[in-house]
Design an enzyme around this catalytic site. Structure first.
Site, PDB file in Angstrom:
ATOM      1  N   SER A  11       7.399  -1.066  -7.726  1.00  0.00           N
ATOM      2  CA  SER A  11       7.881   0.275  -7.426  1.00  0.00           C
ATOM      3  C   SER A  11       8.883   0.163  -6.279  1.00  0.00           C
ATOM      4  CB  SER A  11       6.710   1.170  -7.020  1.00  0.00           C
ATOM      5  OG  SER A  11       7.154   2.449  -6.660  1.00  0.00           O
ATOM      6  N   THR A  13       9.893   1.463  -3.618  1.00  0.00           N
ATOM      7  CA  THR A  13       9.717   2.278  -2.421  1.00  0.00           C
ATOM      8  C   THR A  13      10.031   1.479  -1.166  1.00  0.00           C
ATOM      9  OG1 THR A  13       7.355   1.709  -2.396  1.00  0.00           O
ATOM     10  CG2 THR A  13       7.985   3.742  -3.515  1.00  0.00           C
ATOM     11  N   SER A 235       0.976  -3.843   2.675  1.00  0.00           N
ATOM     12  CA  SER A 235       1.718  -2.919   1.815  1.00  0.00           C
ATOM     13  C   SER A 235       2.911  -2.347   2.550  1.00  0.00           C
ATOM     14  CB  SER A 235       0.812  -1.776   1.344  1.00  0.00           C
ATOM     15  OG  SER A 235       0.501  -0.922   2.423  1.00  0.00           O
ATOM     16  N   LYS A 236       3.789  -1.710   1.770  1.00  0.00           N
ATOM     17  CA  LYS A 236       4.940  -1.046   2.367  1.00  0.00           C
ATOM     18  C   LYS A 236       4.482   0.103   3.253  1.00  0.00           C
ATOM     19  CE  LYS A 236       7.199  -2.160  -1.992  1.00  0.00           C
ATOM     20  NZ  LYS A 236       7.551  -1.647  -3.312  1.00  0.00           N
ATOM     21  N   GLN A 237       3.379   0.750   2.870  1.00  0.00           N
ATOM     22  CA  GLN A 237       2.898   1.898   3.616  1.00  0.00           C
ATOM     23  C   GLN A 237       2.438   1.532   5.021  1.00  0.00           C
ATOM     24  OE1 GLN A 237       2.132   1.388   0.313  1.00  0.00           O
ATOM     25  NE2 GLN A 237       3.604   2.968  -0.291  1.00  0.00           N
TER      26      GLN A 237
END
Length: 291
Positions: A11, A13, A235-237
Site C-alpha cells: 500500500s 502510504t 510500520s509506516k504508522q
C-alpha cells in the site's frame, strides 16, 4: 503443482521499510524457489491515505533491490469496475446487503468489543434498513472458517462471533480491502500468498469471499513480523524509516537474516533462493520462532 503465481501488494502510504522489505523478499523467494511468477500490485484502493508519487517510489526501491515483477504492475485504483461486478454478484446471490448504520450506532449496539481493528457488527441491517438510505455494503458471514497456513498450521476463526458482517464498500464510496484483494487475486490467477503474520487475521474473511464468488483459495504462508524497539510491529504508522538503498546488497542480506537465512556468497539473491527452497522442503524450521 501447477504454475505458481505469487504477488507482493504494498500500500503506497509510505516508502518500503525494513519490515515491508522482508515481506517482499519472502514472497519473491517463494515464487523463485517454486519456479513460478512474481507480480507486484499497488494496493491504493484507499486513495486519501496514498500520497501521489509513493507508488513509483516503491517500484523504484524494488527495482534497485533486484526484485522485479514478471508482469506490469497493476493499481487497485484503476480496477473499480471489477470490484463493482463482484459486489453485484454478491448482492444478487444474497451474500451482500445494504447497511444504513453509522459508526456511532454500531458502537452503541455492539458494545466495547473491538476485534480485528473494528467492532463486531451486530447484524442490525441484515433483514433490511427500514427505509433508511444505504450507507455501506456488507458481506453476510456464516459460521467458522478453517484453513491451513504453511507455517502456522491449522487455523480457525468464527466469523460470526469474532468479526460479524464486514464491509465491502464503505460509506464514503471507497472499496474495502477485503473485497478488492480477493477480486484481484482471482483475476491475476494468484496461487500462493506470502505475507506478514499480521495479515493472517484477514484470511478467513477472504476465504469466505472466495467461496461466495466461486473463486479458488490460494495457499497461504504468513511470515514472522519485524518488530520495532518497543516490541510493536515495524510500520509506516509508527515512523519506520525508509530503506537505505546506498548499499542494496546489505539490505537484502539483512532482510534474509530476518527470515532465518544467513547468506555468505557474493550473490545473495541466488543463495537465498536455494536456502528458501531447502527450508520449504523442511517445513520452514527457521520460521517457527521469529529469528
Amino acid at each position: 503443482m501447477g504454475l505458481y503465481r505469487g504477488r507482493f501488494a504494498p500500500s503506497p502510504t509510505g516508502p518500503l521499510h525494513a519490515g515491508s522489505l522482508v515481506a517482499a523478499l519472502a514472497s519473491w523467494l517463494d515464487a523463485r524457489a517454486h519456479g513460478g511468477q512474481w507480480l507486484v500490485r499497488i494496493e491504493d484502493v484507499d486513495g486519501p491515505r496514498c500520497p501521489p508519487g509513493l507508488d513509483e517510489v516503491i517500484l523504484g526501491q524494488l527495482d534497485a533491490l533486484g526484485l522485479r515483477s514478471d508482469e506490469p504492475p497493476v493499481w487497485q485504483s484503476r480496477r473499480g469496475d471489477l470490484y463493482q461486478a463482484a459486489l453485484d454478484r454478491l448482492i444478487a446471490s444474497g451474500h451482500a446487503y445494504g447497511c444504513a448504520c453509522t459508526r456511532a450506532e454500531i458502537a452503541a449496539a455492539a458494545g466495547p468489543r473491538p476485534k480485528h481493528g473494528e467492532l463486531v457488527y451486530p447484524g442490525t441491517c441484515r433483514h433490511g434498513t427500514n427505509g433508511r438510505p444505504v450507507r455501506a455494503w456488507r458481506f453476510r458471514v456464516l459460521g467458522c472458517i478453517d484453513w491451513m497456513d504453511r507455517r502456522l498450521g491449522v487455523q480457525s476463526q468464527d466469523l460470526e462471533a469474532e468479526v460479524g458482517d464486514f464491509v465491502l464498500k464503505r460509506a464514503d464510496g471507497l472499496w474495502a480491502y477485503q473485497l478488492a484483494v480477493v477480486v484481484d487475486d482471482a483475476d491475476q490467477g494468484i496461487t500462493d500468498i506470502v505475507r506478514g503474520e499480521d495479515l493472517a487475521d484477514n484470511t478467513p474473511r477472504q476465504i469466505a469471499l472466495q467461496r461466495a464468488l466461486g473463486r479458488p483459495t490460494p495457499r497461504y504462508l504468513h511470515t514472522p513480523l519485524v518488530l520495532a524497539e518497543d516490541g510493536h510491529k515495524l510500520s509506516k504508522q509508527n515512523g519506520a524509516a525508509a530503506i537505505d538503498l546506498s548499499d542494496p546488497e546489505s539490505r537484502l542480506r539483512e532482510a534474509a537474516a530476518r527470515l532465518g537465512l544467513h547468506l555468505h556468497t557474493a550473490d545473495p539473491l541466488a543463495e537465498a533462493i536455494e536456502r528458501w527452497r531447502a527450508a520449504t522442503i523442511a517445513g520452514f524450521p527457521q520460521l517457527k520462532d521469529p529469528p
